[in-house]
Each structure stands twice: as structure tokens, then as C-alpha cells.
Design a protein around this motif. Structure first.
Motif, PDB file in Angstrom:
ATOM      1  N   LYS A 228       1.225  -1.261  -0.170  1.00 44.07           N
ATOM      2  CA  LYS A 228      -0.250  -0.049   0.548  1.00 44.07           C
ATOM      3  C   LYS A 228       0.918   1.344   0.217  1.00 44.07           C
ATOM      4  CE  LYS A 228      -4.227   2.223   2.232  1.00 44.07           C
ATOM      5  NZ  LYS A 228      -4.428   2.822   3.650  1.00 44.07           N
ATOM      6  N   ARG A 288     -12.812  -0.478  -5.102  1.00 44.70           N
ATOM      7  CA  ARG A 288     -11.912   0.109  -5.211  1.00 44.70           C
ATOM      8  C   ARG A 288     -12.294   2.022  -4.967  1.00 44.70           C
ATOM      9  NH1 ARG A 288     -11.505  -1.070 -11.213  1.00 44.70           N
ATOM     10  NH2 ARG A 288     -11.061  -3.662 -10.278  1.00 44.70           N
ATOM     11  N   ARG A 293      -6.239   2.677  -5.485  1.00 44.24           N
ATOM     12  CA  ARG A 293      -6.655   1.000  -5.873  1.00 44.24           C
ATOM     13  C   ARG A 293      -6.941   1.377  -7.188  1.00 44.24           C
ATOM     14  NH1 ARG A 293      -7.694  -2.546  -1.544  1.00 44.24           N
ATOM     15  NH2 ARG A 293      -8.702  -1.131   0.960  1.00 44.24           N
TER      16      ARG A 293
END
Ligand code: SF4
Ligand code: SF4
Length: 348
Positions: A228, A288, A293
Motif C-alpha cells: 500500500k 476501489r 487502488r
């Protein structure tokens, strides 16, 4: 099958007029400063002087930004559906760049897979691609890192190479062969013409200086899928405008909507983009919702998921997403900066 001819650039307008008898001919066109594909006006072939590549890719001819699928009418006995006319004219794309022809071959895979798209496939079946080697590629281009080149003839029917006052013509497919029977303007190319074309191809190849190392790219993306921190950093400046997807020649996402007035309406599809937060919104969740993302999806779709499904990277290195992004986001920098062995263990 390869045989070579040449045609004088001064005769291109005549050639296009001849082909216009049978085809709807599309050429690069400047419309309020924007280079895009347009139906030829029957006169002007000056694009040969200014054209590097169009901003809107030729996918827009085969997969229009908005396209009616059918109209419908609700009556007492249910719905009456009317399909659009199928007797469409044949389309000839004159001057398509090799990267954009490759993009169409990549789109063919998805549109002829499990769910065939009859609208796209009918246009492709009737379409003829006349390629024009890219002798002045943009700095953003990196096609040579993806197995292609500015003069790659793999995905076209006829290939043209600029050799000064003339264009060398190579017949690549049966469609291209048939096309050449419809003109008497071409002459046999000499060995000197062919040698000149070889030289031009080499020069063009060497002008593509941007490089991307695609070795193990799928594995690197897989290993970084849950990284991430990395994706947040990569996505920080993106404003989710969707330009990089709308103008990417291999992006194909679309939405389907009905427009209804009283008892009659039309079902149409229109380009959509995974860059938009609403793209994946579902009744209970949005997988998303966060920008990182969505950007991860775009990159992984092209460089990881598509190769897994179709054995080809769904990026041609045309460089549009780099050149046209309003915040200078760069897919080659993104992929080059993927954390490797030190931080992430690659699959053995
Ligand atoms: S063009 Fe640039 S800013 Fe727009 S969605 Fe793509 S990466 Fe983000
Ligand atoms: S991802 Fe960028 S470089 Fe690759 S095909 Fe799409 S627009 Fe071109």
C-alpha cells in the motif's frame, strides 16, 4: 507474403480518392489543435507533413466513445427491439502507427473472448489498416521495450515507409494485396528504395530512447500487490481525470445505459474508466474507492492480468498516457520504481 512497391507522395490524394470509392477512408486530422481520426475530405493529404500521432487513438473508430446498441419500444405485448443497420461501409484507416495497430490486435483478444462483442468485431472484420512508419516518434514512446518498433508491420494490411518524396509500400496480408489491385498509381520499388527504407527503419528505431525493463514485471507486480505504501506514493499526484485511460489505445472499459422517454428508448454503451471512483461502485461496497487502488488496477491490468490471460502485455508503449497526463504521471517511472528483491521476495 511480401512484395514491395512505391508511390509518390504527390499521388496520395488521388490514391485516397480511388480507395474512397469502396471504403470510408479515415486519415489523421487536426480539429481545433487536436490530432484525431476523421473521414477524409476528398482533398487534403497534408497530414503527411505534420502528423506524428493522433491524440485520440484509432480504437475510437472501432469502439466509438458512445455507440447505440439497439432501440426499443414497449408495447402491450412486451418489448420490440430494433438493431442498428448492419450493412455498414468498409473502413480504411490510412496512416495508422504500428503501436496503434498492435493495440487493435490486443483489443481483438478481449472482444473475441468469452463474450464476443459483435459491434466491435463487425467493424474490425470490415476494416483495412494501412500502416505508416513512425519516423519522428515522441520522446514518451517506448514501443521497442515491448517487442515492437516504429516501423513494425506485424498488425497492418499494408505498410508504408517514408523514403523522401515517396512511400515504400509493403503488402502484408491478403486484404492489403487486394487493396493494391484497386490502384494503378504504384510502381515497382527498386533495390535502392528498399535499402533507403531499411536505413529509415534503423534511424526510427534508434530514435526511441525511452526504455522499460519488462523482465519479471508480472512477478514484481504480484509481489507488490499489497504494498500500500508504494501505491499510495505512486498515486499521490493523480487527479483521477481518466485521460490516461480514455486516450490509451488498449483501454476498453465501457458502461451500458438506457435512455428512456415514455415507452421508447435506446440502449447505448459509452467509454468508462477505472480511474473514476464510481466505476466499481456496487450496492454494498466499492472495492476501489481509494485512488491508489484504482491506479494499481490500471497498471496491474496492463502488465500483470492481461499477460496472465492472453500472454501479451496490454501496453504498446505509445506514450500517450505519459504525454497527456495533466500532472505528468509516468507509467515507465512507476514500473521502474517497483520495489524489488530488497523489500519484496519474488516468486522463485
Ligand atoms: S491522466 Fe494522470 S491524473 Fe489523469 S487519471 Fe491518469 S494518471 Fe491520474
Ligand atoms: S498504457 Fe500508456 S503507453 Fe501503454 S498503451 Fe496505454 S497510453 Fe500507451
Amino acid at each position: 507474403m511480401t512484395s514491395k512497391k512505391k508511390i509518390n507522395k504527390k499521388d496520395i490524394a488521388k490514391l485516397l480518392s480511388e480507395w474512397s470509392q469502396e471504403f470510408t477512408v479515415f486519415v489523421p486530422w487536426r480539429d481545433e489543435g487536436v490530432a484525431k481520426w476523421a473521414k477524409w475530405d476528398g482533398k487534403d493529404a497534408s497530414f503527411l507533413d505534420w502528423y506524428r500521432n493522433t491524440i485520440v487513438p484509432p480504437k475510437a473508430i472501432f469502439l466509438p466513445p458512445v455507440e447505440g446498441m439497439f432501440s426499443f419500444q414497449k408495447g402491450k405485448e412486451g418489448y420490440h427491439i430494433e438493431l442498428p443497420p448492419s450493412d455498414r461501409r468498409k473502413e480504411l484507416i490510412f496512416g495508422i502507427r504500428p503501436c496503434d495497430a498492435k493495440a487493435l490486435a490486443i483489443l481483438d483478444m478481449i472482444f473475441s473472448d468469452t463474450y464476443e462483442d459483435p459491434y466491435y468485431l463487425a467493424r474490425r472484420k470490415n476494416g483495412v489498416l494501412v500502416g505508416l512508419g513512425c519516423v519522428n516518434p515522441y520522446d514518451s514512446r517506448f514501443c521497442t521495450s515491448l517487442g515492437s518498433s516504429p516501423t513494425d508491420s506485424t498488425n497492418v494490411d499494408l505498410m508504408l515507409t517514408d523514403v523522401g518524396d515517396e512511400l515504400l509500400v509493403e503488402v502484408i496480408t491478403d486484404k492489403g494485396k487486394e487493396l493494391m489491385t484497386k490502384t494503378s498509381l504504384a510502381q515497382a520499388a527498386t533495390q535502392a528504395d528498399e535499402a533507403r527504407a531499411r536505413g529509415e527503419r534503423e534511424v526510427a528505431y534508434n530514435k526511441v530512447t525511452r526504455q522499460l525493463d519488462t523482465k519479471d514485471i508480472e512477478k514484481k507486480l504480484l509481489a507488490n500487490f499489497d504494498n500500500k505504501d508504494y501505491w499510495e506514493k505512486i498515486a499521490a499526484k493523480c487527479i483521477s481525470c481518466g485521460i490516461c485511460t480514455f486516450l490509451c489505445p488498449t483501454c476498453y472499459c465501457f458502461d451500458i445505459n438506457d435512455e428512456l422517454i415514455k415507452n421508447q428508448g435506446e440502449r447505448f454503451k459509452s467509454w468508462d474508466s477505472c480511474a473514476f471512483p464510481l466505476y466499481t461502485k456496487m450496492p454494498m461496497e466499492n472495492p476501489r474507492a481509494e485512488k491508489w487502488r484504482r491506479l494499481r488496477q490500471k497498471v496491474c491490468h496492463k502488465y500483470e492480468f492481461y499477460p496472465i490471460n492472453f500472454d501479451v502485455i496490454a501496453c504498446t508503449g505509445c506514450g500517450r498516457c505519459i504525454r497527456l497526463c495533466p500532472v505528468n504521471w509516468d507509467i515507465t517511472q512507476t514500473l521502474d520504481s517497483l520495489p524489488t528483491k530488497e523489500k519484496v521476495k519474488l516468486e522463485k
